[in-house]
Design a protein around this motif. Structure first.
Motif, mmCIF file in Angstrom:
data_model
loop_
_atom_site.group_PDB
_atom_site.id
_atom_site.type_symbol
_atom_site.label_atom_id
_atom_site.label_comp_id
_atom_site.label_asym_id
_atom_site.label_seq_id
_atom_site.Cartn_x
_atom_site.Cartn_y
_atom_site.Cartn_z
ATOM 1 N N LEU A 17 -60.730 45.579 -4.777
ATOM 2 C CA LEU A 17 -61.889 46.236 -4.163
ATOM 3 C C LEU A 17 -61.615 47.727 -4.059
ATOM 4 N N ILE A 18 -62.551 48.529 -4.561
ATOM 5 C CA ILE A 18 -62.411 49.985 -4.533
ATOM 6 C C ILE A 18 -63.529 50.570 -3.675
ATOM 7 N N VAL A 19 -63.141 51.329 -2.655
ATOM 8 C CA VAL A 19 -64.113 51.908 -1.726
ATOM 9 C C VAL A 19 -63.901 53.414 -1.684
ATOM 10 N N ASP A 20 -64.941 54.166 -2.030
ATOM 11 C CA ASP A 20 -64.857 55.623 -2.084
ATOM 12 C C ASP A 20 -65.796 56.265 -1.069
ATOM 13 N N GLU A 21 -65.381 56.276 0.202
ATOM 14 C CA GLU A 21 -66.102 57.008 1.246
ATOM 15 C C GLU A 21 -67.531 56.523 1.454
ATOM 16 N N VAL A 39 -56.762 46.572 -2.438
ATOM 17 C CA VAL A 39 -57.793 47.533 -2.033
ATOM 18 C C VAL A 39 -57.329 48.957 -2.349
ATOM 19 N N LEU A 40 -58.203 49.717 -3.015
ATOM 20 C CA LEU A 40 -58.028 51.157 -3.165
ATOM 21 C C LEU A 40 -59.036 51.816 -2.239
ATOM 22 N N PHE A 41 -58.547 52.616 -1.304
ATOM 23 C CA PHE A 41 -59.384 53.137 -0.230
ATOM 24 C C PHE A 41 -59.314 54.661 -0.211
ATOM 25 N N VAL A 42 -60.443 55.291 -0.506
ATOM 26 C CA VAL A 42 -60.532 56.753 -0.461
ATOM 27 C C VAL A 42 -61.306 57.159 0.782
#
Length: 454
Positions: free
Chosen positions: A169-173, A200-203
Motif C-alpha cells: 500500500l502506497i500513501v502519498d499525503e 506500506v510506503l508512507f509519504v
C-alpha cells in the motif's frame, strides 16, 4: 530478488526535458542529434530495498522527488535508467485526481479500479458493499466523480485501495484532505493492515506520524537519497537539514536589523542575600548564576547557529534534587545553564519532552509563557528553570532543550543551541494501581454525576 523483499530499486533515475520555447521541441524533432532541452533529474541513482511487511516512510521537502519515486514504483512512470522490482500487488493513493476517470460514476470507478488491480467482476461485487460503507458518501456513489468534493474523492479512493487487499500500500499525503473523523478511521485501518503484514510506503510531512508508524525512513533531497535507516534517526537528520537552512535564511533577513541594534550595557545583578534573582514569576524562573559545564553523552544530537552554549541540563524532583526518576503527579523542574558568547537583544529558551518512539508529548518556551527575556552580553551565564507538574504516564522519556533567537513579527526563531536527548528520565507508576491511566499524558479533571429517579 529475495522472497522477503517487497521492493528493490537499483540506481533508479528519472529525467525530464524542459524547453525554453515550444519551437525548441519542434527543432529537436527536425534536427536529430542536436538537443535544445534542459535536463531536469527528478530522481538520480536512488537505491534501496523495502522488506515485506515493514512500513517505510519517505520524507523530504516539496519538489524533492518523493511523488516521482512513488509513481515509478507504482508503474505510472517509467524510469529513465536503473532497475526496479516489485513483488506483490500494489495499491496506491497518490495525488488527488490520479486513478479515477472524472466522467465515470463512483460505482463505475470502483469496478474499473478493481479490474486494473486484477480483480474479476464477481470479486468486486463481493467487496462493493464494504467499499461503499467505508467511503460513506451515500447516493454520490452513483454520481459522476467530477462532482465530488476533495474529501469525497479521497474517501472513495482509499476505500477502493484497501479493499483490493494489496500486498503493498502506497500513501502519498492524500489522507490530509479528508475530515478528521475519516483520517482517524483511515489510520486505524492502516495500522490493522500493517499488523496483518501489508508492506506500506508512507509519504507525509507529519513527522509525528512518520515516527509513530514507520520502522524505517528514507530522506530524499533534490532527487537523491540522502539517508535511510531507523525512522527516528532519519527524521532528526531531516529536521536538522531544514533548521540549518532556515537559520541561514533568517540570518540574511536579520543582518541589517541586528547591526542597527544598540548594544545594551544593562547588567542583571544578584540580590544582596546572594540568592539568584528571579526575573519573572511563571512556570519558568530565569536565574542569573555562574555554573560549570558538563560533558554530554555521545548519544545526544546537537545543532544550532552558535552564539549561545548550553552548559548543563538537569531534571530536579519536588525537593529540588537532581534525579532520573519522577513519581506520579510530582512537581518537578527542568533546569539548564546557558553561556552567551555574543550580544543578543533578547532570547528564548524552552524544552520538549518525547517518548522513546520520538513522539513529542509536551513542552513550553519562555515565549509561550509570555516572558520578555532581557538583553544578554558575551560571557553572561543564565540558568533557566521550568517548574511543572508530572502529567506523564509511567515509562522512559527524553528531553530536548533549546536556546533560540526570536524573529519578530513572524514568530520564527533562529536556533542558537539545541540538544536532543539531553536528559533521559523515568516516570514511575502510581503507588495505587487504581490511579493508573492508559494515555501518554494525564490532565486533572472534575467529574460530576447525578442519578435520575424514575
Amino acid at each position: 530478488m529475495g522472497q522477503n523483499i517487497a521492493i528493490t530499486l537499483n540506481n533508479v533515475s528519472k529525467c525530464y526535458k524542459r524547453y525554453a520555447r515550444p519551437v525548441d521541441r519542434l527543432k529537436e524533432l527536425l534536427l536529430p542529434g542536436k538537443t535544445y532541452a534542459q535536463e531536469f533529474w527528478a530522481l538520480r541513482d536512488v537505491s534501496f530495498e523495502v522488506i515485506k511487511g515493514e512500513t517505510m516512510g519517505i520524507i523530504g521537502r516539496n519538489g524533492a522527488g518523493k511523488s516521482t519515486l512513488l509513481q515509478v514504483i507504482c508503474g505510472t512512470l517509467t524510469p529513465t535508467s536503473g532497475e526496479l522490482q516489485v513483488n506483490g500487488r500494489v495499491a496506491a493513493l497518490l495525488e488527488l485526481g490520479a486513478g479515477f476517470n472524472p466522467e465515470f460514476t463512483g460505482r463505475e470507478n470502483v469496478y474499473m479500479n478493481g479490474a486494473i488491480m486484477g480483480l474479476s467482476r464477481q470479486e468486486v461485487d463481493e467487496r462493493f458493499d464494504q467499499i461503499a460503507a467505508f467511503a460513506d458518501i451515500g447516493d454520490f456513489i452513483d454520481q459522476s466523480v467530477k462532482t465530488y468534493s476533495s474529501g469525497m474523492y479521497v474517501r472513495l479512493a482509499f476505500a477502493s485501495a484497501i479493499h483490493v487487499y494489496p500486498d503493498i500500500l502506497i500513501v502519498d499525503e492524500a489522507l490530509a484532505v479528508g475530515d478528521m473523523f475519516f483520517q482517524a478511521k483511515c489510520m486505524a485501518r492502516m495500522r490493522k493492515m500493517m499488523d496483518s503484514g501489508v508492506t506500506v510506503l508512507f509519504v507525509s510531512h507529519d513527522i509525528g506520524s512518520v515516527k509513530s508508524l514507520c520502522q524505517r525512513c528514507a530522506f530524499i533531497e533534490h532527487g537523491q537519497l540522502i539517508n535511510i535507516g531507523k525512522a527516528s534517526l532519519v527524521v532528526d537528520n531531516y529536521l536538522n537539514n531544514i533548521r540549518n537552512t532556515t537559520n541561514q535564511e533568517l540570518k540574511k533577513q536579520l543582518v541589517e536589523t541586528i547591526q542597527r541594534v544598540e548594544v545594551s550595557t544593562k547588567k542583571i545583578s544578584q540580590q544582596q542575600n546572594n540568592k539568584p534573582q528571579t526575573i519573572s514569576k511563571s512556570n519558568f524562573e530565569i536565574l542569573v548564576k555562574t555554573d560549570g559545564e558538563i560533558n554530554f553523552s555521545d548519544s545526544v544530537y546537537r545543532y544550532g547557529d552558535g552564539g549561545a552554549k548550553l552548559l548543563d541540563i538537569k531534571v530536579l524532583n519536588s525537593l529540588h534534587q537532581v534525579t532520573e526518576q519522577l513519581e506520579y503527579k510530582e512537581d518537578f523542574y527542568i533546569q539548564a545553564s546557558i553561556l552567551f558568547e555574543k550580544y543578543f537583544s533578547t532570547f528564548s529558551a524552552g524544552y520538549l519532552i518525547r517518548d522513546l518512539k520520538g513522539i513529542e508529548i509536551i513542552g513550553s518556551t519562555t515565549t509561550t509563557e509570555n516572558i520578555d527575556m532581557p538583553a544578554v552580553e558575551p560571557g553572561e551565564v543564565y540558568i533557566i528553570e521550568a517548574k511543572t507538574l508530572n502529567i506523564l504516564n509511567d515509562g522512559i522519556y527524553t528531553i530536548v532543550f533549546g536556546v533560540e533567537l526570536p524573529v519578530l513579527p513572524n514568530e520564527q526563531h533562529i536556533f542558537l543551541d539545541v540538544i536532543d536527548n539531553s536528559v533521559v528520565f523515568k516516570i514511575n507508576p502510581p503507588m495505587n494501581p487504581m490511579q493508573r491511566f492508559w494515555s501518554r499524558a494525564y490532565a486533572p479533571v472534575k467529574i460530576n454525576f447525578s442519578k435520575i429517579n424514575k
